[in-house]
Design a protein around this motif. Structure first.
Motif, PDB file in Angstrom:
ATOM      1  N   LEU A  67       0.797  -1.184   0.207  1.00 59.48           N
ATOM      2  CA  LEU A  67       0.054  -0.018   0.079  1.00 59.48           C
ATOM      3  C   LEU A  67       0.727   1.302   0.034  1.00 59.48           C
ATOM      4  CD1 LEU A  67      -2.915  -1.201   2.537  1.00 59.48           C
ATOM      5  CD2 LEU A  67      -2.900  -1.041  -0.228  1.00 59.48           C
ATOM      6  N   SER A  68       1.967   1.205   0.663  1.00 60.09           N
ATOM      7  CA  SER A  68       2.877   2.421   0.786  1.00 60.09           C
ATOM      8  C   SER A  68       3.421   2.731  -0.525  1.00 60.09           C
ATOM      9  CB  SER A  68       3.653   2.419   1.829  1.00 60.09           C
ATOM     10  OG  SER A  68       4.698   1.273   1.538  1.00 60.09           O
ATOM     11  N   SER A  69       3.857   1.716  -1.295  1.00 59.44           N
ATOM     12  CA  SER A  69       4.380   1.720  -2.572  1.00 59.44           C
ATOM     13  C   SER A  69       3.289   2.150  -3.791  1.00 59.44           C
ATOM     14  CB  SER A  69       4.966   0.318  -3.204  1.00 59.44           C
ATOM     15  OG  SER A  69       6.074   0.109  -2.285  1.00 59.44           O
ATOM     16  N   GLY A  72       1.788   6.173  -2.292  1.00 55.74           N
ATOM     17  CA  GLY A  72       2.456   7.328  -2.068  1.00 55.74           C
ATOM     18  C   GLY A  72       4.075   7.157  -2.351  1.00 55.74           C
ATOM     19  N   GLY A  73       4.996   8.071  -1.964  1.00 57.74           N
ATOM     20  CA  GLY A  73       6.271   8.046  -2.312  1.00 57.74           C
ATOM     21  C   GLY A  73       7.186   7.721  -0.972  1.00 57.74           C
ATOM     22  N   GLN A  74       8.493   8.095  -1.174  1.00 59.29           N
ATOM     23  CA  GLN A  74       9.337   7.763   0.166  1.00 59.29           C
ATOM     24  C   GLN A  74       8.961   8.324   1.148  1.00 59.29           C
ATOM     25  OE1 GLN A  74      10.813   5.150  -1.201  1.00 59.29           O
ATOM     26  NE2 GLN A  74      13.109   5.914  -0.629  1.00 59.29           N
ATOM     27  N   SER A  75       8.361   9.848   1.409  1.00 59.75           N
ATOM     28  CA  SER A  75       7.851  10.118   2.613  1.00 59.75           C
ATOM     29  C   SER A  75       6.798   9.323   3.313  1.00 59.75           C
ATOM     30  CB  SER A  75       7.386  11.418   2.358  1.00 59.75           C
ATOM     31  OG  SER A  75       7.091  12.137   3.390  1.00 59.75           O
ATOM     32  N   LEU A  76       5.997   8.761   2.572  1.00 60.83           N
ATOM     33  CA  LEU A  76       4.724   7.838   3.287  1.00 60.83           C
ATOM     34  C   LEU A  76       5.587   6.511   3.689  1.00 60.83           C
ATOM     35  CD1 LEU A  76       1.925   7.107   3.706  1.00 60.83           C
ATOM     36  CD2 LEU A  76       1.682   6.127   1.424  1.00 60.83           C
ATOM     37  N   ARG A  77       6.494   6.077   2.964  1.00 60.45           N
ATOM     38  CA  ARG A  77       6.978   4.691   3.459  1.00 60.45           C
ATOM     39  C   ARG A  77       7.946   4.896   4.483  1.00 60.45           C
ATOM     40  NH1 ARG A  77       9.029   4.613  -3.023  1.00 60.45           N
ATOM     41  NH2 ARG A  77       6.792   4.411  -3.613  1.00 60.45           N
ATOM     42  N   SER A 128      12.690   0.551  -3.202  1.00 55.95           N
ATOM     43  CA  SER A 128      11.703   1.105  -4.275  1.00 55.95           C
ATOM     44  C   SER A 128      12.593   1.510  -5.682  1.00 55.95           C
ATOM     45  CB  SER A 128      11.373   2.555  -3.549  1.00 55.95           C
ATOM     46  OG  SER A 128      10.769   3.378  -4.709  1.00 55.95           O
ATOM     47  N   ARG A 129      12.043   1.218  -6.582  1.00 58.38           N
ATOM     48  CA  ARG A 129      12.751   1.509  -7.987  1.00 58.38           C
ATOM     49  C   ARG A 129      12.664   3.028  -8.197  1.00 58.38           C
ATOM     50  NH1 ARG A 129      11.811  -2.940 -12.298  1.00 58.38           N
ATOM     51  NH2 ARG A 129      12.972  -1.469 -13.635  1.00 58.38           N
ATOM     52  N   PRO A 203       5.846  11.016  -6.410  1.00 64.21           N
ATOM     53  CA  PRO A 203       4.888  10.053  -6.812  1.00 64.21           C
ATOM     54  C   PRO A 203       5.073   8.559  -6.331  1.00 64.21           C
ATOM     55  CG  PRO A 203       6.808  10.506  -8.299  1.00 64.21           C
ATOM     56  CD  PRO A 203       6.986  11.319  -7.182  1.00 64.21           C
ATOM     57  N   ALA A 204       3.876   7.863  -6.576  1.00 64.09           N
ATOM     58  CA  ALA A 204       3.802   6.448  -6.303  1.00 64.09           C
ATOM     59  C   ALA A 204       4.742   5.546  -7.237  1.00 64.09           C
ATOM     60  CB  ALA A 204       2.321   5.940  -6.103  1.00 64.09           C
ATOM     61  N   GLU A 205       5.193   4.339  -6.737  1.00 59.61           N
ATOM     62  CA  GLU A 205       5.875   3.780  -7.765  1.00 59.61           C
ATOM     63  C   GLU A 205       5.134   2.942  -8.628  1.00 59.61           C
ATOM     64  OE1 GLU A 205       8.679  -0.338  -7.333  1.00 59.61           O
ATOM     65  OE2 GLU A 205       8.003   0.328  -5.380  1.00 59.61           O
TER      66      GLU A 205
END
Length: 440
Positions: A67-69, A72-77, A128-129, A203-205
């Motif tokens: 879900l975090s991927s 959302g982006g790195q901030s969410l993860r 994350s890519r 941006p999301a992955e």
């Protein structure tokens, strides 16, 4: 552009520490200085609920990564990982000052939830890519190293029961306060700093938006089958038909899960299930603490070898070979040296299996790591061969606990590894090879 070395080292260190703390929170039953004075009932509830807590934490890790991927982006993860670290710190801080009658099982479930949030959030961030500026990031092997070391570090702790258990005696539970509060505070600090360094909007992955739910369903299926199989074999570990049916069901579930995932991502799941079985058969129940740095080096060497010379089929053959080795190691009757060698091979192979497979989706790697935490049916068979019907023995009688005296766990692990290897062979033939660009 190449990331500066100091920043890259800091990101790798954060990923390692986050994964290590998450793994310890999932694997180690919560305990404090006052735990050993708790009633037998509360300690038994903690022990019996531990597999369910691990399974819940593992599933939360997979759901968090997916879900975090996707959303959302790195901030969410890293924000999710930070929230898990806060929960873990508060849980241990309150637990240290809790009254004697506090439910240890409840505190342990909170520990597992926190560990799952940290594992899933940090895994999604490290793997994350979309965040990688070059072709490869050292945060990936660092996170994998920390996650695998969490399993090994758990084995250094003394057992909750002595070699001879008397049913009328309150259980011998060592109060170790593990993981220590200072290490949790350090993890909270570095994860918080990593979160603050991330931009507020990203941006999301893109590769995960196509796959918002499949890993969660796959994880629920595989974790559920493993827990059910472990529960059955914990009571019927001497019943060969029950062992055969349970191992077949576990292998079939792993194959179905692998086919549910896109491309060849399922290879990670098949190797993880087989590796968990082999590890359950060979890993000693007590490893001296001084050996941990050596095992970390071996795991790191395995990871680097898998990254440099990837070979999924080689990894599968290696797991089968190690499973057969666990049978041969029991034959001499005094397998101390052979078991030690087996643990060295296991550390190298564990690193190689996760380094050699590079799924396109980071959530698949989180799923694979989560599966080595979940109790394998092979572990239940080994536990039964050690204790038999010890928990059901008559009041006042004692029962002897032994280890590495039965061939059944080794053959069970071999059967599971062969089943997963057959599934892997079918998967590789059925699915075309994806592009050569390795996911971070």
């Amino acid at each position: 552009m190449r990331v500066p070395r100091s920043r890259e080292a800091a990101e790798a260190g954060t990923a390692f520490l986050a994964a290590l703390i998450a793994g310890l929170s999932l694997m180690v039953p919560i305990d404090f200085a006052w735990t050993s004075r708790s009633s037998v009932l509360r300690l038994d509830l903690l022990v019996f609920s531990l597999p369910q807590a691990i399974g819940a934490g593992a599933l939360i890790a997979v759901a968090t990564a997916v879900l975090s991927s996707a959303l959302g982006g790195q901030s969410l993860r890293w924000g999710v990982a930070l929230g898990g670290a806060v929960l873990l710190f508060v849980n241990h801080l309150l637990g240290r000052h809790a009254v004697l009658g506090t439910s240890l099982a409840t505190l342990n479930f909170l520990d597992s939830i926190a560990g799952g949030l940290i594992l899933g959030g940090s895994g999604a961030g490290a793997l994350s890519r979309s965040r990688v500026e070059s072709r490869y990031s050292w945060a990936t092997p660092a996170w994998l190293l920390g996650a695998i070391c969490g399993v090994v570090a758990e084995e250094t702790l003394p057992e909750a029961h002595p070699k001879v258990v008397e049913q009328h005696f309150p259980q011998n539970w060592p109060g170790l306060d593990t993981p220590p509060l200072w290490l949790i505070a350090l993890a909270l600090l570095v994860i918080g700093l990593r979160f603050l360094r991330e931009p507020g909007a990203q941006p999301a992955e893109p590769h995960s938006i196509q796959l918002p739910i499949l890993p969660i369903i796959a994880g629920a299926l595989m974790i559920g089958v493993s827990l059910l199989g472990s529960r059955v074999l914990a009571r019927h570990g001497d019943n060969l038909p029950a062992i055969a049916v349970t191992i077949a069901a576990t292998a079939i579930a792993a194959i179905l899960v692998a086919l549910m995932l896109p491309g060849r991502d399922g290879a990670q799941v098949l190797l993880a299930v087989a590796l968990a079985g082999a590890g359950s058969a060979i890993l000693a129940t007590s490893i001296p603490g001084w050996s941990i740095p050596g095992f970390m080096v071996l795991i790191a060497l395995g990871l680097l070898a898998g990254i440099r010379w990837p070979g999924v089929r080689t990894a599968a053959v290696g797991v089968i070979g190690l499973s057969v080795y666990t049978v041969l190691a029991v034959a001499p009757g005094h397998p101390g040296v052979l078991i030690g060698l087996g643990q060295v091979l296991l550390a190298l192979l564990a690193g190689y299996c996760f380094g050699a497979v590079a799924p396109r989706h980071g959530s698949t790697r989180v799923l694979g790591i989560a599966l080595i935490y979940v109790p394998s049916p092979v572990l239940a068979v080994r536990g039964y061969t050690r204790r038999g019907h010890c928990p059901q023995s008559e009041l006042g009688k004692s029962c002897t606990i032994s280890d590495f005296t039965s061939f059944i766990p080794g053959w069970t692990a071999t059967a599971l590894a062969v089943g997963c290897a057959l599934g892997l062979w079918g998967l590789l033939r059925r699915r075309p090879e994806h592009d050569p660009v390795r996911a971070p």
